[in-house]
Design a protein around this motif. Sequence first.
Motif, PDB file in Angstrom:
ATOM      1  N   PRO A 117       0.821  -1.221   0.000  1.00 22.38           N
ATOM      2  CA  PRO A 117       0.000   0.000   0.000  1.00 22.38           C
ATOM      3  C   PRO A 117       0.851   1.266   0.000  1.00 22.38           C
ATOM      4  N   SER A 118       0.332   2.304  -0.636  1.00 19.72           N
ATOM      5  CA  SER A 118       1.020   3.592  -0.686  1.00 19.72           C
ATOM      6  C   SER A 118       0.880   4.310   0.651  1.00 19.72           C
ATOM      7  N   MET A 119       1.603   5.405   0.804  1.00 27.01           N
ATOM      8  CA  MET A 119       1.518   6.187   2.033  1.00 27.01           C
ATOM      9  C   MET A 119       0.111   6.750   2.214  1.00 27.01           C
ATOM     10  N   THR A 120      -0.522   7.120   1.097  1.00 28.31           N
ATOM     11  CA  THR A 120      -1.897   7.632   1.179  1.00 28.31           C
ATOM     12  C   THR A 120      -2.850   6.560   1.691  1.00 28.31           C
ATOM     13  N   ASP A 121      -2.705   5.340   1.156  1.00 26.35           N
ATOM     14  CA  ASP A 121      -3.553   4.233   1.605  1.00 26.35           C
ATOM     15  C   ASP A 121      -3.313   3.932   3.085  1.00 26.35           C
ATOM     16  N   ARG A 122      -2.059   3.950   3.483  1.00 26.07           N
ATOM     17  CA  ARG A 122      -1.740   3.684   4.889  1.00 26.07           C
ATOM     18  C   ARG A 122      -2.321   4.768   5.799  1.00 26.07           C
ATOM     19  N   GLY A 123      -2.227   6.023   5.344  1.00 24.88           N
ATOM     20  CA  GLY A 123      -2.757   7.120   6.148  1.00 24.88           C
ATOM     21  C   GLY A 123      -4.268   7.041   6.302  1.00 24.88           C
ATOM     22  N   TRP A 124      -4.965   6.722   5.200  1.00 20.53           N
ATOM     23  CA  TRP A 124      -6.421   6.596   5.259  1.00 20.53           C
ATOM     24  C   TRP A 124      -6.827   5.450   6.175  1.00 20.53           C
ATOM     25  N   ARG A 125      -6.120   4.333   6.076  1.00 18.83           N
ATOM     26  CA  ARG A 125      -6.451   3.188   6.924  1.00 18.83           C
ATOM     27  C   ARG A 125      -6.170   3.503   8.392  1.00 18.83           C
ATOM     28  N   ALA A 126      -5.083   4.225   8.652  1.00 20.82           N
ATOM     29  CA  ALA A 126      -4.763   4.590  10.031  1.00 20.82           C
ATOM     30  C   ALA A 126      -5.846   5.494  10.617  1.00 20.82           C
ATOM     31  N   ALA A 127      -6.349   6.426   9.791  1.00 22.22           N
ATOM     32  CA  ALA A 127      -7.421   7.311  10.261  1.00 22.22           C
ATOM     33  C   ALA A 127      -8.690   6.519  10.556  1.00 22.22           C
ATOM     34  N   LEU A 128      -8.990   5.554   9.693  1.00 22.88           N
ATOM     35  CA  LEU A 128     -10.174   4.720   9.899  1.00 22.88           C
ATOM     36  C   LEU A 128     -10.034   3.881  11.163  1.00 22.88           C
ATOM     37  N   ASN A 129      -8.846   3.332  11.376  1.00 22.08           N
ATOM     38  CA  ASN A 129      -8.611   2.536  12.580  1.00 22.08           C
ATOM     39  C   ASN A 129      -8.697   3.393  13.837  1.00 22.08           C
ATOM     40  N   PHE A 130      -8.206   4.631  13.735  1.00 24.22           N
ATOM     41  CA  PHE A 130      -8.284   5.536  14.882  1.00 24.22           C
ATOM     42  C   PHE A 130      -9.738   5.821  15.236  1.00 24.22           C
ATOM     43  N   TYR A 131     -10.554   6.023  14.201  1.00 28.25           N
ATOM     44  CA  TYR A 131     -11.981   6.234  14.447  1.00 28.25           C
ATOM     45  C   TYR A 131     -12.597   5.019  15.124  1.00 28.25           C
ATOM     46  N   ASN A 132     -12.257   3.829  14.627  1.00 25.26           N
ATOM     47  CA  ASN A 132     -12.838   2.615  15.186  1.00 25.26           C
ATOM     48  C   ASN A 132     -12.407   2.388  16.630  1.00 25.26           C
ATOM     49  N   GLU A 181      -9.997  -5.098  14.081  1.00 26.65           N
ATOM     50  CA  GLU A 181      -9.445  -6.176  14.888  1.00 26.65           C
ATOM     51  C   GLU A 181      -7.932  -6.175  14.718  1.00 26.65           C
ATOM     52  N   PRO A 182      -7.180  -5.945  15.783  1.00 25.04           N
ATOM     53  CA  PRO A 182      -5.720  -5.822  15.675  1.00 25.04           C
ATOM     54  C   PRO A 182      -5.042  -7.013  15.009  1.00 25.04           C
ATOM     55  N   VAL A 183      -5.498  -8.236  15.306  1.00 26.21           N
ATOM     56  CA  VAL A 183      -4.851  -9.416  14.732  1.00 26.21           C
ATOM     57  C   VAL A 183      -5.019  -9.440  13.218  1.00 26.21           C
ATOM     58  N   LEU A 184      -6.241  -9.205  12.749  1.00 23.26           N
ATOM     59  CA  LEU A 184      -6.489  -9.222  11.311  1.00 23.26           C
ATOM     60  C   LEU A 184      -5.859  -8.014  10.625  1.00 23.26           C
ATOM     61  N   GLU A 185      -5.896  -6.879  11.289  1.00 26.86           N
ATOM     62  CA  GLU A 185      -5.329  -5.665  10.696  1.00 26.86           C
ATOM     63  C   GLU A 185      -3.839  -5.835  10.411  1.00 26.86           C
ATOM     64  N   LYS A 186      -3.177  -6.556  11.269  1.00 27.94           N
ATOM     65  CA  LYS A 186      -1.736  -6.768  11.123  1.00 27.94           C
ATOM     66  C   LYS A 186      -1.396  -7.507   9.842  1.00 27.94           C
ATOM     67  N   TYR A 187      -2.309  -8.373   9.375  1.00 28.84           N
ATOM     68  CA  TYR A 187      -2.002  -9.230   8.234  1.00 28.84           C
ATOM     69  C   TYR A 187      -2.758  -8.847   6.966  1.00 28.84           C
ATOM     70  N   ARG A 188      -3.317  -7.655   6.926  1.00 28.86           N
ATOM     71  CA  ARG A 188      -3.897  -7.170   5.673  1.00 28.86           C
ATOM     72  C   ARG A 188      -2.787  -7.018   4.634  1.00 28.86           C
ATOM     73  N   GLY A 189      -3.021  -7.581   3.440  1.00 29.01           N
ATOM     74  CA  GLY A 189      -2.007  -7.529   2.396  1.00 29.01           C
ATOM     75  C   GLY A 189      -0.981  -8.638   2.484  1.00 29.01           C
ATOM     76  N   HIS A 190      -1.168  -9.572   3.419  1.00 27.89           N
ATOM     77  CA  HIS A 190      -0.225 -10.679   3.597  1.00 27.89           C
ATOM     78  C   HIS A 190      -0.920 -12.009   3.301  1.00 27.89           C
ATOM     79  N   PRO A 191      -0.140 -13.032   2.944  1.00 32.49           N
ATOM     80  CA  PRO A 191      -0.737 -14.356   2.700  1.00 32.49           C
ATOM     81  C   PRO A 191      -1.213 -14.996   4.001  1.00 32.49           C
ATOM     82  N   ILE A 192      -2.416 -15.523   3.954  1.00 33.11           N
ATOM     83  CA  ILE A 192      -3.017 -16.152   5.135  1.00 33.11           C
ATOM     84  C   ILE A 192      -3.696 -17.461   4.711  1.00 33.11           C
TER      85      ILE A 192
END
Length: 268
Positions: A117-132, A181-192
């Motif tokens: 993910p780009s820095m923009t994508d990471r920033g948007w996701r971080a903002a969404l997680n902060f809201y949650n 969910e912290p556990v799932l958030e950690k592995y977004r974009g990773h093989p599971i």
Amino acid sequence: MDTLAFWLPLLLLFVSALMGTALKRRTRDHCLKKFEGSKIILPTSTGKWESGRLKVFAQGIELTFSEAKKEPCGSVNSLVLHPNEVGQIPYFLRPAPPPDTRLGVTWERELQRIRRPSMTDRGWRAALNFYNMLRDAFGQAAQAILGAITKDSSFSKVKNSDKRMSEMQAGLTELVPNAWEPVLEKYRGHPIVVERKTSTGLIKESGILEDYSSKYLLVREVEVREPELLKFLEDNPKLGTKHDLVYSRGTSMIRHTLSEQSQSLTPA
């Protein structure tokens, strides 16, 4: 003054009901929304599969067939599934476009963007997680504000005013995805590895975790291992060899993570 005191609560109640209805219509599951307009395949309770263009609603889904199907009542163009039926569907499968097409190139770029993910994508996701993370605090603040409004003597006399204001509050908080969910958030974009229940027992399938919600897991480039589904895909080569799946969390869960070097799952 008495006229204003009479009409103002009614106006507020009307506005709150209108906002609640509008917000409720927009609260579609964000994992399913990513399959909107795509050709998807889903299993039925009879052991067969239905396919068509997906349209997602707040209260159900619709599959539009590429060709009308003949039924005893006539030719049908689509299949409408209601919330209780949608909840029983174990997965939604979306074939990837052919790699030598524009859609195939776009699909591959999306996959690379998910993995890196780009820095923009990471920033948007971080903002969404902060809201949650602070969602409960926002909800309590909204409840306090709406509670102060409903305590007004003239407003409280209006029938069902508390109910309408509560619906509007729920719509405001549910409009933004809230299944952080912290556990799932950690592995977004990773093989599971997803473990899911089938009629023949548990199976495990690997892929790239794109997103999740309270009801679904969205996994890209899945290595399908269910025998019945594999046979169906082999009998329909036009569906390609790469597939994305939205798994129901009622029958599926993320069981393992994989190393970046390995995309295939060795049977346990």
